[in-house]
Design a protein around this motif. Structure first.
Motif, PDB file in Angstrom:
ATOM      1  N   MET A   1       0.825  -1.206   0.000  1.00 45.83           N
ATOM      2  CA  MET A   1       0.000   0.000   0.000  1.00 45.83           C
ATOM      3  C   MET A   1       0.860   1.257   0.000  1.00 45.83           C
ATOM      4  O   MET A   1       0.573   2.227  -0.708  1.00 45.83           O
ATOM      5  CB  MET A   1      -0.930   0.011   1.215  1.00 45.83           C
ATOM      6  N   LYS A   2       1.925   1.245   0.789  1.00 40.31           N
ATOM      7  CA  LYS A   2       2.787   2.436   0.892  1.00 40.31           C
ATOM      8  C   LYS A   2       3.521   2.717  -0.406  1.00 40.31           C
ATOM      9  O   LYS A   2       3.874   3.864  -0.687  1.00 40.31           O
ATOM     10  CB  LYS A   2       3.786   2.258   2.032  1.00 40.31           C
ATOM     11  N   ASN A   3       3.756   1.683  -1.216  1.00 36.80           N
ATOM     12  CA  ASN A   3       4.516   1.861  -2.443  1.00 36.80           C
ATOM     13  C   ASN A   3       3.662   1.898  -3.704  1.00 36.80           C
ATOM     14  O   ASN A   3       4.189   2.111  -4.792  1.00 36.80           O
ATOM     15  CB  ASN A   3       5.552   0.730  -2.570  1.00 36.80           C
ATOM     16  N   TYR A   4       2.363   1.716  -3.554  1.00 39.29           N
ATOM     17  CA  TYR A   4       1.458   1.783  -4.691  1.00 39.29           C
ATOM     18  C   TYR A   4       1.171   3.251  -5.017  1.00 39.29           C
ATOM     19  O   TYR A   4       1.209   4.120  -4.152  1.00 39.29           O
ATOM     20  CB  TYR A   4       0.173   1.020  -4.359  1.00 39.29           C
ATOM     21  N   SER A   5       0.869   3.551  -6.271  1.00 37.11           N
ATOM     22  CA  SER A   5       0.757   4.950  -6.718  1.00 37.11           C
ATOM     23  C   SER A   5      -0.591   5.598  -6.423  1.00 37.11           C
ATOM     24  O   SER A   5      -0.715   6.817  -6.481  1.00 37.11           O
ATOM     25  CB  SER A   5       1.026   5.029  -8.226  1.00 37.11           C
TER      26      SER A   5
END
Length: 305
Positions: A196-200
């Motif tokens: 989630m933290k690395n999704y755009s």
């Protein structure tokens, strides 16, 4: 900060892309203000034609127009008196209604459609828009005097992808709402949080809410798993990342989940210089799980002593 703005009674304009959570911020401001015990009422100015929006905001007297209730109806300004009125998509409001809104701010009173009496109202106004109001002022489609009466404070919300530290707390808030509603104790897996933290998040907070609701429903057990799938809405996750995930069209769901999991573990392991202990710490798992997961896919890694 939101706290200091909430403590005042000034009108506010919230700017930001669609789905960045402007309505959530407006409600938080209301709940932290001295008006919190009174009503918070929201209306989307783009969702209805001018004449209907006018009657919704200001109310009307009986017989004011064809189809009007015989007893009339109070408007949202009256209903929100003492509290907060949130006007979403304020840039879509017609010039005529902009003039009426300006009079409400200046005189603290409204007149119902078809009425002759002025009715006092005490309302804090919070507006939101994804339009460029300054450009609209230059184009003469938004009143400059109204803008300065509304924008005593201006908050600009960046895209969710630019607020990485906010992603998990907001997701946890949505998950808590679902757990409370269904009396469950579901939680996000560590890999889900990292993903989630690395999704755009092209759909911003609106997309985040949808994802939380979806994985809440489809995930087995109490641990929720999120792996963006290669559809039109999630294609960006695969096409724009430096190391796109490899997905075969004929995979079963279990094979897909295993593949995504192993590829993500390899990615984190590479970033940790191949140090399994460090990768395990980042992933929130024991290092034996990393050995087992990667050996399952035929990937050999050197065991640490």
């Amino acid at each position: 900060s939101v706290n200091s703005i909430a403590s005042s009674d000034a009108n506010i304009v919230i700017l930001g892309e669609s789905g960045t959570g402007k309505d959530m911020i407006a409600q938080i401001i209301h709940e932290q203000s001295w008006r919190s015990d009174e009503s918070f009422i929201s209306v989307n100015c783009a969702a209805m034609p001018e004449n209907l929006l006018e009657s919704e905001l200001f109310g009307y007297e009986g017989g004011a127009f064809t189809g009007a209730l015989s007893k009339g109806k109070i408007g949202l300004f009256e209903a929100a008196s003492g509290g907060t009125l949130f006007l979403d998509e304020i840039g879509e409001m017609s010039p005529a209604l902009q003039s009426r809104l300006l009079r409400v701010i200046e005189n603290h009173e409204i007149r119902r459609v078809g009425g002759v009496n002025n009715i006092p109202v005490d309302v804090r106004i919070i507006c939101a828009t994804n339009s460029n109001l300054e450009e609209m002022i230059q184009a003469k489609t938004f009143r400059e005097d109204l803008y300065y009466r509304l924008a005593v404070f201006t908050l600009k919300l960046p895209r969710l992808a630019d607020r990485q530290d906010d992603i998990i707390p907001i997701a946890e808030l949505f998950l808590k709402e679902l757990n409370d509603k269904y009396n469950t104790r579901k939680r996000f897996s560590d890999i889900t949080k990292e993903t989630m933290k690395n999704y755009s998040w092209p759909g911003n907070i609106r997309e985040l809410r949808n994802v939380v609701e979806r994985i809440f429903v489809v995930s087995r057990g109490d641990e929720l798993v999120f792996t963006p799938v290669p559809t039109a809405s999630y294609g960006e996750f695969f096409s724009e990342r430096p190391n796109p995930l490899i997905v075969n069209d004929d995979m079963t769901l279990r094979e897909f989940m295993d593949s995504v999991e192993s590829q993500y573990i390899k990615k984190v392991l590479d970033e940790c210089g191949g140090v399994v202990t460090e990768a395990a710490k980042r992933l929130g798992v024991h290092r034996s799980i990393i050995y087992r997961k990667l050996n399952k896919t035929g990937t050999e890694i050197e065991r640490e002593s």
